[in-house]
Design a protein around this motif. Structure first.
Motif, short mmCIF file in Angstrom:
data_model
loop_
_atom_site.label_atom_id
_atom_site.label_comp_id
_atom_site.label_asym_id
_atom_site.label_seq_id
_atom_site.Cartn_x
_atom_site.Cartn_y
_atom_site.Cartn_z
N GLY A 189 0.80 -1.21 0.00
CA GLY A 189 0.00 0.00 0.00
C GLY A 189 0.83 1.27 0.00
N PHE A 190 2.18 1.13 0.07
CA PHE A 190 3.03 2.32 0.04
C PHE A 190 2.94 2.97 -1.33
N CYS A 191 3.07 2.14 -2.40
CA CYS A 191 2.92 2.66 -3.76
C CYS A 191 1.54 2.27 -4.27
N LEU A 192 0.83 3.23 -4.79
CA LEU A 192 -0.53 2.97 -5.27
C LEU A 192 -0.53 2.76 -6.77
N ASN A 193 -1.66 2.35 -7.29
CA ASN A 193 -1.89 2.28 -8.74
C ASN A 193 -0.86 1.43 -9.48
N GLY A 194 -0.38 0.39 -8.85
CA GLY A 194 0.54 -0.53 -9.52
C GLY A 194 1.98 -0.07 -9.54
N GLY A 195 2.33 0.95 -8.77
CA GLY A 195 3.72 1.37 -8.71
C GLY A 195 4.58 0.35 -7.98
N ASN A 196 5.86 0.27 -8.37
CA ASN A 196 6.78 -0.68 -7.72
C ASN A 196 7.58 0.06 -6.66
N CYS A 197 7.71 -0.56 -5.50
CA CYS A 197 8.43 0.05 -4.39
C CYS A 197 9.83 -0.53 -4.29
N SER A 198 10.82 0.30 -3.99
CA SER A 198 12.17 -0.21 -3.74
C SER A 198 12.74 0.54 -2.55
N VAL A 199 13.68 -0.11 -1.86
CA VAL A 199 14.22 0.46 -0.64
C VAL A 199 15.73 0.27 -0.63
N LEU A 200 16.46 1.22 -0.06
CA LEU A 200 17.90 1.09 0.07
C LEU A 200 18.22 0.25 1.28
N GLY B 205 13.20 5.82 5.59
CA GLY B 205 12.79 6.87 4.68
C GLY B 205 13.32 6.74 3.28
N SER B 206 13.93 5.60 2.94
CA SER B 206 14.55 5.47 1.61
C SER B 206 13.62 4.79 0.62
N ALA B 207 12.41 4.50 1.00
CA ALA B 207 11.50 3.83 0.07
C ALA B 207 11.09 4.79 -1.03
N THR B 208 11.16 4.30 -2.29
CA THR B 208 10.71 5.12 -3.41
C THR B 208 9.81 4.28 -4.31
N CYS B 209 8.91 4.98 -4.98
CA CYS B 209 7.98 4.30 -5.88
C CYS B 209 8.39 4.58 -7.31
N SER B 210 8.37 3.55 -8.15
CA SER B 210 8.49 3.81 -9.58
C SER B 210 7.08 3.62 -10.16
N CYS B 211 6.58 4.73 -10.72
CA CYS B 211 5.15 4.79 -11.04
C CYS B 211 4.87 4.37 -12.47
N PRO B 212 3.71 3.79 -12.70
CA PRO B 212 3.32 3.48 -14.07
C PRO B 212 2.92 4.76 -14.80
N LEU B 213 2.82 4.64 -16.10
CA LEU B 213 2.47 5.76 -16.96
C LEU B 213 1.22 6.45 -16.41
N ALA B 214 1.23 7.75 -16.39
CA ALA B 214 0.07 8.58 -16.07
C ALA B 214 -0.20 8.69 -14.57
N TYR B 215 0.72 8.18 -13.73
CA TYR B 215 0.57 8.44 -12.30
C TYR B 215 1.85 9.10 -11.80
N ILE B 216 1.72 10.08 -10.94
CA ILE B 216 2.88 10.75 -10.37
C ILE B 216 2.67 10.91 -8.87
N GLY B 217 3.66 11.47 -8.24
CA GLY B 217 3.59 11.67 -6.80
C GLY B 217 4.42 10.62 -6.07
N PRO B 218 4.83 10.91 -4.82
CA PRO B 218 5.70 9.99 -4.08
C PRO B 218 5.06 8.61 -3.88
N HIS B 219 3.76 8.53 -3.92
CA HIS B 219 3.11 7.23 -3.78
C HIS B 219 2.33 6.86 -5.03
#
Ligand SMILES: *[C@@H]1O[C@H](CO)[C@@H](O)[C@H](O)[C@H]1NC(C)=O
Ligand SMILES: *[C@@H]1O[C@H](CO)[C@@H](O)[C@H](O)[C@H]1NC(C)=O
Ligand SMILES: *[C@@H]1O[C@H](CO)[C@@H](O)[C@H](O)[C@H]1NC(C)=O
Ligand SMILES: *[C@@H]1O[C@H](CO)[C@@H](O)[C@H](O)[C@H]1NC(C)=O
Ligand SMILES: *[C@@H]1O[C@H](CO)[C@@H](O)[C@H](O)[C@H]1NC(C)=O
Ligand SMILES: *[C@@H]1O[C@H](CO)[C@@H](O)[C@H](O)[C@H]1NC(C)=O
Ligand SMILES: *[C@@H]1O[C@H](CO)[C@@H](O)[C@H](O)[C@H]1NC(C)=O
Length: 434
Positions: A71-82, A91-105
């Motif tokens: 639930g950290f990344c929404l709309n099918g985004g992939n989460c990765s952590v250092l 605090g190092s979690a980041t989302c890589s978002c699918p096309l047409a979605y933006i924002g940290p989550h």
């Protein structure tokens, strides 16, 4: 040579260190421990054990909270952590978002041809190819670029493997395979009414569902009777037979031994009158046959005896002695075993006399009685003398398994049959000083 023991002891020291190192690695105590947070303890094929963490946890023992919790990344985004030294960096979690979605989550939809206005009708799912190019995936029953047509192919209206394509306004078209026509490919094409006639050279045309057949006049051949017939070209004789032309339109086949029939298509059954003996089964070959023998017999006609005593592994198991007979064998089994090949352990419990209430365990040529509480002895026929607690408190009572008698192991300072006598340590120390 003198050096070797020293070398090997160094080696074993290294081996010991390796074991100590290995034993520091994670080891499963059961299907969970030592893993924590609902993880499962599993074993790789190579024997290494590891914790499979439940979603939301990380680390060798799954003892760290995964910043990438579900639930950290929404709309099918992939989460990765250092990770730093096996520990997730806070605090190092980041989302890589699918096309047409933006924002940290990936929580913010970007304006696109799919959003905010979904162009797909009838609950079609809009999928972006690029930001301003999309396609609709239509639910069953709907079709068209924007799922706007009812799918009139849903009822599979095209017969005879015709391909259906749905048109607007509830209509469809069928594209029919050769041999069929009509709006639903239901009408068989009568190929025989065509001009010029389908079968050439006065061949007789017969219409069949979806196709037709030509029966040619003598002297012609081919699917449409288009070729002149030359009897032995190509040769119709099978299985190595030789073709002989007997007139302009006829031939005969000269077959190899073992075959007959007009075109040598038939493998003659060589088994009638076979000589397979002793229950052997005849298997037809080409101009010959083979015998499939039962295990006791061998040879071309199953007439030779198999010496079962020379087979590997030994025919008689568990140390039995083998004697070959003509067409069979016998095993003489050692004590405790029976059966034709000495593989059956005689059930010694069937004749054992374990006292009722005890459990009999069959061994080879013996049995063991497992006694209920309070009983002992080989047949559980004796009372366990320890049951009455004969030994003084603090001592240990052992039962003699044969006689059932008790023996008390006294605590320090006590002696005697039941450890009831207080030992006189003073007199002992006097003796020991002497
Ligand atoms: C552990 O996992 C089981 C089954 O997957 C689940 O029912 C249970 O709620 C979990 N417990 C915890 C503490 O997460
Ligand atoms: C065992 O296999 C796992 C995964 O296949 C690997 O990560 C691990 O390093 C292996 N361990 C050893 C001792 O080879
Ligand atoms: C997420 O990861 C999966 C599997 O690696 C990949 O197929 C998918 O394209 C990724 N999605 C995004 C938005 O990166
Ligand atoms: C997205 O579209 C909405 C309405 O269609 C509009 O109000 C908004 O400004 C647009 N946002 C961007 C970033 O273009
Ligand atoms: C599609 O979008 C790109 C960038 O978002 C823009 O450069 C391009 O002109 C757009 N194409 C059409 C057909 O709108
Ligand atoms: C198909 O067959 C039906 C009935 O046999 C006939 O009425 C119809 O005219 C035929 N249609 C075509 C296109 O041949
Ligand atoms: C082939 O030969 C067998 C035995 O000789 C005979 O019974 C059989 O009828 C023949 N078959 C043909 C097709 O000639």
């Amino acid at each position: 040579m003198e050096q070797l023991p020293g070398v090997s002891s160094v080696k074993s020291l290294v081996v010991v260190f390796c074991f100590i190192h290995l034993s520091l690695a994670l080891q499963c105590l059961n299907d969970k421990e030592p893993c924590v947070n609902n993880a499962t303890c599993l074993t790789f094929k190579n024997g290494t054990e590891y914790c499979r963490c439940a979603p939301g946890f990380l680390g060798e023992y799954c003892h760290h909270k995964d910043p990438c919790h579900p639930g950290f990344c929404l709309n099918g985004g992939n989460c990765s952590v250092l990770m730093s030294a096996g520990v997730p960096v806070p605090g190092s979690a980041t989302c890589s978002c699918p096309l047409a979605y933006i924002g940290p989550h990936c929580q913010t939809p970007q304006n696109s041809t799919c959003y905010p206005n979904n162009p797909c009708a009838n609950k079609g799912v809009c999928t972006l190819l690029t930001l301003n190019k999309s396609k609709c995936e239509c639910p069953r029953g709907w079709t068209g670029e924007k799922c706007e047509h009812e799918d009139s192919c849903l009822s599979s209206p095209c017969a005879n493997r015709g391909l259906c394509s749905s048109q607007s306004a509830g209509s469809y078209t069928c594209s029919c395979p050769p041999g069929y026509t009509g709006p639903r490919c239901l009408n068989d094409t009568d190929e025989c009414v065509a001009t010029p006639s389908t079968c050439q050279n006065e061949g007789l045309c017969v219409n069949t569902p979806g196709s037709y057949k030509c029966t040619c006049t003598p002297g012609f051949t081919g699917r449409h009777c288009e070729s002149s017939y030359i009897p032995c070209s190509p040769s119709p004789c099978l299985n190595g037979g030789t073709c002989h032309q007997s007139s302009d339109i006829s031939y005969s086949c000269h077959c190899l031994p073992g075959f007959n029939g007009t075109n040598c298509e038939h493998n003659i059954d060589d088994c009638p009158g076979h000589q397979c003996a002793n229950g052997g089964t005849c298997m037809d070959g080409v101009n010959t046959y083979n015998c499939q023998c039962p295990p006791e017999w061998t040879g071309q006609h199953c007439t030779e005896d198999v010496d079962e005593c020379r087979l590997q592994p030994n025919t008689c198991q568990n140390g039995g002695t083998c004697s070959n007979l003509f067409g069979s064998y016998v095993c003489v089994c050692v004590n405790g075993w029976s059966g034709p090949d000495c593989s059956e352990n005689i059930d010694d419990c069937a004749t054992a006399s374990c006292t009722p209430g005890s459990t009999c365990i069959d061994r080879v040529a013996s049995f063991v009685c497992l006694c209920p509480y309070g009983k002992t002895g080989l047949l559980c026929h004796r009372d366990d003398a320890c049951i009455s607690n004969p030994c003084r408190e603090g001592s240990q009572c052992d039962t003699n398994p044969i006689s059932g008698m008790f023996n008390c192991n006294c605590p320090p300072g006590y002696v005697g049959n039941t450890c009831n006598s207080d030992r006189d340590e003073c007199s002992i120390s006097e003796k020991e000083k002497l």
